[in-house]
Write an enzyme that holds these catalytic residues in place. Structure first.
Site, PDB file in Angstrom:
ATOM      1  N   PHE A   2       0.843  -1.189   0.000  1.00 31.48           N
ATOM      2  CA  PHE A   2       0.000   0.000   0.000  1.00 31.48           C
ATOM      3  C   PHE A   2       0.889   1.254   0.000  1.00 31.48           C
ATOM      4  CE2 PHE A   2      -1.946  -3.508   2.252  1.00 31.48           C
ATOM      5  CZ  PHE A   2      -3.170  -3.639   1.617  1.00 31.48           C
ATOM      6  N   SER A  41      -6.743  -7.695  -1.340  1.00 30.99           N
ATOM      7  CA  SER A  41      -6.356  -7.119  -0.048  1.00 30.99           C
ATOM      8  C   SER A  41      -6.812  -5.677   0.063  1.00 30.99           C
ATOM      9  CB  SER A  41      -4.836  -7.179   0.123  1.00 30.99           C
ATOM     10  OG  SER A  41      -4.389  -8.515   0.150  1.00 30.99           O
ATOM     11  N   CYS A  48      -3.537  -5.180   6.619  1.00 24.84           N
ATOM     12  CA  CYS A  48      -3.824  -5.844   5.344  1.00 24.84           C
ATOM     13  C   CYS A  48      -4.781  -7.007   5.604  1.00 24.84           C
ATOM     14  CB  CYS A  48      -2.527  -6.351   4.718  1.00 24.84           C
ATOM     15  SG  CYS A  48      -2.767  -7.226   3.146  1.00 24.84           S
ATOM     16  N   THR A  50      -7.983  -9.643   3.906  1.00 23.12           N
ATOM     17  CA  THR A  50      -8.446 -10.260   2.667  1.00 23.12           C
ATOM     18  C   THR A  50      -9.961 -10.201   2.563  1.00 23.12           C
ATOM     19  OG1 THR A  50      -6.565 -11.783   2.667  1.00 23.12           O
ATOM     20  CG2 THR A  50      -8.444 -12.377   1.298  1.00 23.12           C
ATOM     21  N   ALA A  66      -7.509 -12.768  11.876  1.00 25.74           N
ATOM     22  CA  ALA A  66      -6.845 -13.854  12.581  1.00 25.74           C
ATOM     23  C   ALA A  66      -6.527 -13.466  14.024  1.00 25.74           C
ATOM     24  CB  ALA A  66      -5.553 -14.230  11.855  1.00 25.74           C
ATOM     25  N   HIS A 104       1.339  -4.657   7.542  1.00 25.37           N
ATOM     26  CA  HIS A 104       1.713  -5.569   8.619  1.00 25.37           C
ATOM     27  C   HIS A 104       2.004  -4.728   9.863  1.00 25.37           C
ATOM     28  CE1 HIS A 104       3.280  -8.437   5.263  1.00 25.37           C
ATOM     29  NE2 HIS A 104       1.963  -8.349   5.284  1.00 25.37           N
ATOM     30  N   THR A 150       4.713  11.881   8.482  1.00 25.53           N
ATOM     31  CA  THR A 150       6.121  12.201   8.739  1.00 25.53           C
ATOM     32  C   THR A 150       6.338  12.457  10.222  1.00 25.53           C
ATOM     33  OG1 THR A 150       6.337  13.196   6.537  1.00 25.53           O
ATOM     34  CG2 THR A 150       8.029  13.740   8.161  1.00 25.53           C
TER      35      THR A 150
END
Length: 231
Positions: A2, A41, A48, A50, A66, A104, A150
């Site tokens: 992404f 995704s 991320c 699904t 999960a 992640h 930033t």
């Protein structure tokens, strides 16, 4: 992969936590579902996930979460009507306006300060897992709830860092609606972790080689110190 540029804000229609696991249905997001297929995704608050289902008119989609994801992120705090940042995975023709974001999440952080600075809002966050402060640097990239931002300040001793949210972004992401005490998902810049890994590998190789420059240097220093002690 992404970019950290949020495409739209969705709304949680259903949060289902059963013996079969957690599923989340997100609605009000038709602009990003036109070209989405099952198995694609979508970054949801920086995670991320699904797509496992969507309605016929493509106004909403469903994802499964999960247990490991629930442990590392704040998705377990979502409920009906919660707002979430959404971004589709990049394609080959997408301009990388933010930075490389994997989706992640590394850890969560708590907002410890929120102050207006002109038309912008300054935020300070404290990491739950303080070791990740090692990958956060002044003027470096960071993804907060999937938003590429930033870093404006870092306090290594407290595990805290700051960012500034400009007026344009305040209406585009959910961060502006959060307050002191709320949590956010944090993904540090992958570059720092890659550099650390390479340095670690190289040091191990040098330490395991008797003829390496590093071992020669260590031997030389030890011999010099021994001689000084003998004198």
């Amino acid at each position: 992969m992404f970019t950290g540029l949020i495409e739209t804000i969705g709304v949680v229609e259903e949060y289902n936590d059963s013996s079969n696991g957690v599923t989340i249905t997100i609605t009000d997001c038709s602009p990003i579902l036109e070209d989405v297929h099952l198995g694609d995704s979508i970054s949801t608050n920086g995670v991320c996930l699904t797509v496992i289902d969507f309605d016929e008119l493509k106004t909403k989609f469903k994802v499964g979460v999960a247990p490991e994801t629930l442990r590392l992120t704040n998705l377990g705090n979502l409920n009906k009507n919660s707002k979430v940042n959404l971004e589709r995975a990049v394609t080959s023709d997408v301009r990388l306006g933010g930075h490389v974001v994997q989706g992640h999440v590394d850890t969560i952080a708590t907002i410890v300060n929120k102050t207006k600075d002109g038309e912008a809002i300054s935020y300070t966050f404290e990491l739950r897992d303080k070791n990740f402060i090692n990958y956060i640097v002044h003027k470096g990239f960071i993804a907060i709830d999937g938003t590429s931002l930033t870093v404006t300040n870092v306090d290594d001793s407290k595990g805290q860092f700051s960012i500034m949210l400009i007026s344009y972004s305040q209406s585009k992401v959910i961060l502006s609606q959060k307050n002191i005490g709320d949590t956010v998902n944090i993904e540090v810049d992958l570059t720092g972790k890659l550099i650390e890994k390479q340095i670690e590998i190289n040091l191990k190789q040098l330490m395991n080689s008797e003829d390496s420059i590093l071992n020669q240097l260590i031997t030389s220093i030890v011999e010099r110190k021994v001689k000084e002690l003998i004198k």
